[in-house]
Design a protein around this motif. Structure first.
Motif, PDB file in Angstrom:
ATOM      1  N   ALA A   1       0.839  -1.209   0.000  1.00  0.00           N
ATOM      2  CA  ALA A   1       0.000   0.000   0.000  1.00  0.00           C
ATOM      3  C   ALA A   1       0.871   1.256   0.000  1.00  0.00           C
TER       4      ALA A   1
ATOM      5  N   ALA B   1      -4.100   1.079  -3.492  1.00  0.00           N
ATOM      6  CA  ALA B   1      -3.512   1.210  -2.154  1.00  0.00           C
ATOM      7  C   ALA B   1      -4.554   0.891  -1.084  1.00  0.00           C
TER       8      ALA B   1
ATOM      9  N   SER C   1      -5.038  -2.873  -0.944  1.00  0.00           N
ATOM     10  CA  SER C   1      -3.935  -3.549  -0.232  1.00  0.00           C
ATOM     11  C   SER C   1      -4.016  -3.303   1.271  1.00  0.00           C
TER      12      SER C   1
ATOM     13  N   ARG D   1      -4.294   3.608   4.622  1.00  0.00           N
ATOM     14  CA  ARG D   1      -5.619   3.626   4.003  1.00  0.00           C
ATOM     15  C   ARG D   1      -6.237   5.013   4.124  1.00  0.00           C
TER      16      ARG D   1
END
Length: 220
Positions: free
Chosen positions: A86, A98, A101, A119
């Motif tokens: 990510a 991203a 992941s 995230r």
């Protein structure tokens, strides 16, 4: 013949080695090479979470499930690898990938704060400020003084401001287009009415001329 755990330990060690190589390349700024090693690491770990030992580990029962230290380490290592992937994707501005992941990282280890942070970063850049805010709130609850988290709160506010300004511009443009369209329609209607009036006047004049009495010359 090797036992299942011994085999898992060897694959885990190989996965960790590839992960560490990926980290070295990431630190040097060689993101593509880092990603290659992270994917190699996942190949070593792939399938280890689906064996019988792990099935016992993951099984949800009323009683406390049995825990296998090797399988726990496999999960955490897998989570770290996905989190690092990510980070690479964020470097490449691949926000949706991203996020995907980071989700996989959190699935393997819900306590992976780096994955949660990454995230949030990806959500901000993607423009999903609602989801980003949810992640930042979780991070702030765990460590309210974290400088990196505070920086992302600042970035979130900037993104909110940017989206508000864009919305205002879009609304202004929409109203301007509507106003110009209405103005054009009104102009066309006025032009049509003027043409109709001229036509009517011309027709009326013609009619009047036809009905006018003709003077007859007197006889001398």
């Amino acid at each position: 013949m090797q036992s299942s755990n011994t085999n898992n330990e060897e694959k885990l060690a190989a996965g960790k080695q590839e992960k560490d190589l990926g980290n070295e390349y990431f630190k040097k700024g060689e993101v593509t090479e880092a990603l290659r090693h992270y994917h190699q690491a996942l190949l070593h770990l792939h399938g280890l979470q689906n064996n019988k030992t792990f099935a016992v580990f993951r099984k949800e029962q009323e009683e406390e499930p049995k825990k296998d230290p090797i399988q726990e380490e496999i999960m955490k290592t897998t989570s770290v690898i996905y989190s690092n992937i990510a980070a690479c994707l964020i470097k490449n501005q691949k926000w949706s990938r991203a996020i995907d992941s980071a989700n996989k990282a959190l699935k393997n280890d819900p306590d992976n704060t780096k994955a949660l942070f990454r995230r949030a970063q990806a959500y901000i850049n993607e423009g999903n400020t609602t989801r980003a805010r949810e992640d930042l709130e979780k991070l702030s609850a765990k460590n309210p003084e974290d400088a990196a988290v505070k920086r992302e709160w600042h970035n979130l506010r900037l993104k909110d401001k940017e989206q508000d300004e864009k919305q205002r511009r879009d609304l202004k443009g929409m109203f301007e287009r509507k106003w110009k369209s209405e103005e054009k329609e009104e102009g066309e209607k006025k032009s049509e009415n003027k043409d109709e009036k001229l036509t009517s006047t011309a027709a009326g004049s013609s009619k009047t001329s036809a009905m006018e009495p003709r003077f007859i010359e007197l006889d001398e």
